[in-house]
Design an enzyme around this catalytic site. Structure first.
Site, mmCIF file in Angstrom:
data_model
loop_
_atom_site.group_PDB
_atom_site.id
_atom_site.type_symbol
_atom_site.label_atom_id
_atom_site.label_comp_id
_atom_site.label_asym_id
_atom_site.label_seq_id
_atom_site.Cartn_x
_atom_site.Cartn_y
_atom_site.Cartn_z
ATOM 1 N N GLY A 34 31.040 36.522 -6.438
ATOM 2 C CA GLY A 34 31.544 36.820 -7.776
ATOM 3 C C GLY A 34 32.065 35.609 -8.519
ATOM 4 O O GLY A 34 32.236 35.648 -9.737
ATOM 5 N N ARG A 35 32.336 34.514 -7.785
ATOM 6 C CA ARG A 35 32.817 33.301 -8.446
ATOM 7 C C ARG A 35 32.203 32.058 -7.805
ATOM 8 O O ARG A 35 32.753 30.975 -7.922
ATOM 9 C CB ARG A 35 34.354 33.230 -8.365
ATOM 10 C CG ARG A 35 34.929 33.271 -6.951
ATOM 11 C CD ARG A 35 36.419 32.983 -6.955
ATOM 12 N NE ARG A 35 37.181 33.992 -7.661
ATOM 13 C CZ ARG A 35 37.743 35.046 -7.100
ATOM 14 N NH1 ARG A 35 37.634 35.227 -5.791
ATOM 15 N NH2 ARG A 35 38.423 35.924 -7.803
ATOM 16 N N LYS A 51 32.542 26.887 -5.990
ATOM 17 C CA LYS A 51 33.406 28.072 -5.983
ATOM 18 C C LYS A 51 34.364 27.965 -7.156
ATOM 19 O O LYS A 51 35.153 27.029 -7.240
ATOM 20 C CB LYS A 51 34.180 28.138 -4.661
ATOM 21 C CG LYS A 51 34.917 29.438 -4.432
ATOM 22 C CD LYS A 51 35.507 29.465 -3.029
ATOM 23 C CE LYS A 51 36.253 30.764 -2.780
ATOM 24 N NZ LYS A 51 36.843 30.789 -1.423
ATOM 25 N N ASP A 70 36.504 36.897 -13.972
ATOM 26 C CA ASP A 70 36.116 35.757 -14.811
ATOM 27 C C ASP A 70 35.304 34.718 -14.058
ATOM 28 O O ASP A 70 34.799 33.761 -14.657
ATOM 29 C CB ASP A 70 37.348 35.110 -15.453
ATOM 30 C CG ASP A 70 38.355 34.566 -14.441
ATOM 31 O OD1 ASP A 70 38.023 34.472 -13.235
ATOM 32 O OD2 ASP A 70 39.478 34.213 -14.855
ATOM 33 N N GLY A 71 35.194 34.876 -12.728
ATOM 34 C CA GLY A 71 34.396 33.942 -11.944
ATOM 35 C C GLY A 71 35.018 32.570 -11.778
ATOM 36 O O GLY A 71 34.388 31.651 -11.263
ATOM 37 N N ARG A 79 26.714 36.433 5.992
ATOM 38 C CA ARG A 79 27.895 37.127 6.492
ATOM 39 C C ARG A 79 27.477 38.416 7.208
ATOM 40 O O ARG A 79 26.359 38.912 7.011
ATOM 41 C CB ARG A 79 28.827 37.464 5.319
ATOM 42 C CG ARG A 79 29.152 36.258 4.434
ATOM 43 C CD ARG A 79 29.515 36.720 3.021
ATOM 44 N NE ARG A 79 29.651 35.583 2.103
ATOM 45 C CZ ARG A 79 30.796 34.975 1.809
ATOM 46 N NH1 ARG A 79 31.919 35.386 2.352
ATOM 47 N NH2 ARG A 79 30.832 33.960 0.969
ATOM 48 N N ASP A 94 32.877 40.933 4.997
ATOM 49 C CA ASP A 94 32.253 40.004 4.051
ATOM 50 C C ASP A 94 32.831 38.601 4.180
ATOM 51 O O ASP A 94 32.328 37.663 3.554
ATOM 52 C CB ASP A 94 32.393 40.505 2.613
ATOM 53 C CG ASP A 94 33.832 40.776 2.220
ATOM 54 O OD1 ASP A 94 34.411 41.710 2.787
ATOM 55 O OD2 ASP A 94 34.378 40.052 1.366
ATOM 56 N N ASN A 95 33.877 38.441 4.995
ATOM 57 C CA ASN A 95 34.460 37.121 5.251
ATOM 58 C C ASN A 95 34.168 36.636 6.663
ATOM 59 O O ASN A 95 34.847 35.735 7.154
ATOM 60 C CB ASN A 95 35.980 37.160 5.051
ATOM 61 C CG ASN A 95 36.373 37.375 3.599
ATOM 62 O OD1 ASN A 95 35.598 37.103 2.693
ATOM 63 N ND2 ASN A 95 37.571 37.872 3.381
ATOM 64 N N ASP A 113 36.181 31.374 3.758
ATOM 65 C CA ASP A 113 36.990 32.107 2.784
ATOM 66 C C ASP A 113 38.479 32.066 3.116
ATOM 67 O O ASP A 113 39.075 33.037 3.578
ATOM 68 C CB ASP A 113 36.500 33.554 2.649
ATOM 69 C CG ASP A 113 35.141 33.612 1.967
ATOM 70 O OD1 ASP A 113 34.816 32.667 1.230
ATOM 71 O OD2 ASP A 113 34.397 34.578 2.177
#
Length: 458
Positions: free
Chosen positions: A90-91, A110, A122-123, A181, A246-247, A256
């Site tokens: 997402g970012r 990132k 907002d990324g 992942r 997801d991490n 992450d």
């Protein structure tokens, strides 16, 4: 062009439902905070013609690199036990892959702006989490713990709005063996996309586990890497904070760095994530949660087996070996911290010491550094330890003197937010030599300096 990277991005050979091609959003006034020249050299990247201004333009995303096709990866994941069928970068944007002396690696920005997976975010990233990840990953690398690596950090010149108000925006450049992942596999499993699962498994085996012969062997090898990684985390008092699927990197790297920390005072139930209200990812729960995450990984691969019932039986039998394997690895990494060989007796000594440390509210890192002084604090334990015949050179060489203490990170972030990066650079230099005594970074926080929770807050 001030920098040339020989991109050869194999992930883009996968079907386009694995990712979304997307460009970085330009920033107004990029300026370089730090560039990891040592890592660049290890990667075989020639930066001799790259100025700080060039680096700021490139690693903010403002200047496109030849051969780069930026993209964001899609994945799913269990977040605090609840399943989200679609997450994704997402970012973050992948600039691409390069073959390097360290092997094939991803290079990723990132905080480079919104992507199709931003979910109304907002990324962007603000400078605090960017500097925290830079410091944490450099510390892990110096401690020889598998990790993603920080290549650069850049100020964007644009404010980022968070709960605290407007904060300085920043972009981190991250290097990883890959960004595949457990949640990547879960994304395709959740959609019953067997072709996608098979493509992903084949790609993962080719990239990371070339000796794996199929799903069972892949689970076995991923499990071993996760066991080795998390045992090493625990040996230095590290708490990841958000071990969502997801991490979890299938390559076995720490990835992450959000609400994470190295413990000061030892207690097995220590939690540092502000959103982990039930202690799911407490220090002592990291082994069991790794087991749980691996079960989700195995579940996602069941569809690739010819017989579902036999697959579940086979995978369950394999996963049932986890507790004993983890206990053995934990004992293996803790034994040299006492200067002893792994054995049942050594494991008992370690566990007794940890229990005493918890009762005494003792500092994790400093206690292991002064074992020869525990005669006063833990006399009975000290006598047993000395009777076991420890090698003083081994325990002194094994235990780090310098860790990225949370209060020091917060002090560096506070200064940087106000425009002063000197504390960050001082701390970074100390973390690169973790076995060298450094009084400035060995002292636990005073009561008013303690940080009991950390936030993702990217």
């Amino acid at each position: 062009m001030s920098l040339t990277l020989p991109f050869d991005t194999t992930y883009l050979t996968l079907p386009d439902r694995f990712y979304s091609k997307h460009a970085a959003t330009p920033v107004s006034a990029p300026s370089l905070i730090v560039f990891n020249h040592d890592l660049a050299a290890e990667l075989g990247i020639d930066t001799s013609d790259m100025s700080d201004e060039d680096a700021a333009d490139i690693f903010s995303g403002n200047e496109a690199l030849a051969g780069s096709t930026p993209f964001a990866q899609v994945y799913a994941g269990h977040q605090f036990g609840g399943f989200s069928p679609q997450l994704g970068d997402g970012r973050a944007l992948h600039l691409g892959e390069i073959d390097s002396p360290l092997g094939r690696v991803d290079i990723q920005l990132k905080g480079s702006g919104p992507t199709p997976y931003s979910r109304n975010g907002d990324g962007r990233a603000w400078v605090g989490p960017v500097l925290r990840e830079y410091l944490m990953s450099c510390a892990m690398q110096a401690l020889d713990i598998p990790t993603t690596k920080a290549l650069a950090a850049v100020l964007t010149g644009d404010p980022v709005l968070r709960e605290q108000g407007p904060l300085p925006g920043a972009v981190l450049t991250r290097v990883a063996s890959s960004h595949i992942r457990v949640g990547t596999f879960q994304y395709f499993a959740a959609r019953s996309d067997v072709d996608g699962l098979r493509d992903l498994m084949t790609y993962t085996i080719q990239r990371h586990y070339p000796t794996a012969t199929g799903p069972t062997d892949l689970i076995k090898q991923v499990m071993q890497r996760q066991i080795e990684l998390v045992a090493k985390w625990m040996s230095v008092g590290f708490i990841h904070g958000v071990m969502n699927t997801d991490n979890v990197s299938v390559a076995g790297e720490t990835i992450d760095y959000g609400p994470c920390a190295f413990m000061d005072n030892y207690h097995p139930d220590t939690v540092f994530s502000s959103i982990d209200r039930r202690g799911r990812y407490a220090y002592s729960n990291q082994g069991p949660l790794t087991h749980w995450n691996l079960a989700q990984f195995a579940t996602s691969l069941v569809a690739l087996m010819p017989d579902t019932d036999l697959a579940i039986e086979e995978f369950t039998a394999l996963l049932n070996t986890f507790p004993d394997l983890f206990e053995a690895e934990w004992a293996k990494v803790f034994a040299p911290k006492l200067g002893l060989a792994p054995s049942d007796e050594t494991t008992a000594l370690v566990k007794e010491l940890l229990s005493l440390m918890s009762e005494a509210n003792a500092d994790f890192t400093n206690t292991f550094n002064v074992l020869d002084q525990t005669e006063k604090t833990f006399p009975d334990w000290y006598a047993k330890w000395r009777a076991a015949g420890p090698n003083d050179d081994v325990w002194k060489a094994t235990n780090p003197q310098v860790i990225p203490r949370t209060h020091k990170i917060e002090q560096a972030i506070t200064a940087a937010t106000a425009g002063d990066f000197a504390p960050f650079h001082t701390m970074l230099a100390a973390l690169k030599s973790p076995f060298t005594p450094n009084a400035d970074f060995a002292t636990p926080p005073e009561e008013d300096e303690k940080v009991r929770q950390t936030f993702c807050g990217t």
